[in-house]
Design a protein around this motif. Structure first.
Motif, PDB file in Angstrom:
ATOM      1  N   MET A 182     -10.002  42.006  -2.549  1.00  0.00           N
ATOM      2  CA  MET A 182     -10.308  42.980  -1.399  1.00  0.00           C
ATOM      3  C   MET A 182      -9.807  44.267  -1.211  1.00  0.00           C
ATOM      4  SD  MET A 182     -10.407  40.327   1.900  1.00  0.00           S
ATOM      5  CE  MET A 182      -8.580  39.698   1.335  1.00  0.00           C
ATOM      6  N   SER A 239      -6.759  36.587   1.641  1.00  0.00           N
ATOM      7  CA  SER A 239      -7.069  36.792   0.280  1.00  0.00           C
ATOM      8  C   SER A 239      -7.015  35.333  -0.504  1.00  0.00           C
ATOM      9  CB  SER A 239      -6.215  37.652  -0.132  1.00  0.00           C
ATOM     10  OG  SER A 239      -4.790  37.116  -0.180  1.00  0.00           O
ATOM     11  N   LEU A 274      -3.194  42.207  -2.117  1.00  0.00           N
ATOM     12  CA  LEU A 274      -4.562  42.362  -2.119  1.00  0.00           C
ATOM     13  C   LEU A 274      -4.934  43.133  -3.578  1.00  0.00           C
ATOM     14  CD1 LEU A 274      -5.551  44.197   1.151  1.00  0.00           C
ATOM     15  CD2 LEU A 274      -6.109  41.940   0.313  1.00  0.00           C
TER      16      LEU A 274
END
Length: 243
Positions: free
Chosen positions: A1, A201, A241
Motif C-alpha cells: 500500500m 497491511s 507499508l
C-alpha cells in the motif's frame, strides 16, 4: 500500500501542516486547490516540493470554506459540485504545467469527501467533473467493507478508483470515519496509528470504536500533516507499508 498525505494547506502567513517533513516519506501528495485552504504561492511551492521528491500529485478540492477548513457541509446542487471540482482541478493543473508535472488523481477534502461517500448525487457529480477534466484519471475514495455501489457508478462514468484507509482516524461500524466531534475520532498516539496501519497491511482489517473488526482492502493509507503525532510516526508508518 502507498502512503498519502494532505498537503499545501497553508494560506498566506498562516502555516498548516509540516509538508517539508512529510514529503520525503510519502508516495502521494493531495494538494489543496485554494478553496478550503492554500493560495497560488502555496500551491506552487507544494508542487515543486512534490516534484523534488518524486511524489505523485493529486488534486485535493473542497468546499469554499477556509474559515471552517472545508470540514463543514455546505449544500450544493450536483451541478455546483461538478463546477467547484472542475474549477479547483483546473487551478492545480495550471500550477503543475509550470513545473512540467502531471496531475495523477483527485481526492476530495473533508466534508465534500464525506458527503460523496454517502450521497450518490454528490458522488456522481464529482465523477462527472473528474471524467471530463482529467479523462482516465483515478478518484480516491474511502475503502468500505462494501464499495460495490461506488464501483458501479465509477465504472459507468469511466473513472478508475483508488481505495483509501486512514492511519490516524477511528472508524465506525459502518466503515465510515468517526466524526471529529466524537471522542477518540482522531488517534493521538503514534503507537496506535502504527498498530492500525499494521492491521490494515497485514490483515486487511481495522478495529472500530465499537470494537468490531471490519475487512477493508485499501490501496493507500492517509496520514494527516496537521496531526503532530502522525508526523512523529511517519518513519514507522513508511516502514510498515514497505514490502
Amino acid at each position: 500500500m502507498k502512503l498519502n498525505a494532505d498537503m499545501g494547506e497553508s494560506f498566506g502567513a498562516w502555516t498548516m501542516g509540516m509538508d517539508s517533513t512529510l514529503m520525503p516519506w510519502i508516495d502521494m501528495a493531495n494538494i489543496a486547490c485554494g478553496f478550503h485552504a492554500s493560495d497560488p504561492d502555496v500551491m506552487a511551492a507544494t508542487v515543486a516540493l512534490a516534484v523534488q521528491h518524486n511524489v505523485s500529485i493529486g488534486a485535493h478540492p473542497g468546499y469554499a470554506d477556509k474559515q471552517g477548513f472545508g470540514r463543514r457541509h455546505i449544500d450544493h446542487t450536483p451541478a455546483q459540485i461538478s463546477h467547484l471540482v472542475r474549477y479547483q482541478i483546473g487551478a492545480l493543473q495550471g500550477i503543475c504545467a509550470h513545473f512540467n508535472a502531471s496531475l495523477d488523481y483527485v481526492k476530495p477534502h473533508g466534508a465534500l469527501y464525506n458527503t460523496m461517500m454517502v450521497d450518490n448525487d454528490c458522488f456522481e457529480a464529482v465523477l462527472a467533473a473528474v471524467a471530463d477534466t482529467l479523462p482516465n484519471t483515478p478518484l480516491m475514495v474511502l475503502a468500505l467493507p462494501d464499495n460495490r455501489p461506488h464501483r458501479q457508478l465509477a465504472q459507468q462514468a469511466g473513472v478508475p478508483l483508488i481505495f483509501e484507509a486512514f492511519a490516524d482516524r477511528a472508524y465506525l461500524a459502518s466503515g465510515q470515519l468517526a466524526p471529529r466531534s466524537r471522542p477518540g475520532a482522531v488517534l493521538d498516539d503514534a503507537n496506535a496509528m502504527i498498530a492500525q496501519v499494521l492491521q490494515l497491511s497485514q490483515h486487511g482489517s481495522v478495529t472500530t470504536l465499537e470494537g468490531q473488526t471490519l475487512s477493508l482492502a485499501p490501496d493507500t493509507v492517509c496520514v494527516h500533516g496537521d496531526n503532530p503525532q502522525s508526523v512523529e510516526a511517519i518513519k514507522q508508518l513508511r516502514k510498515a507499508l514497505t514490502p
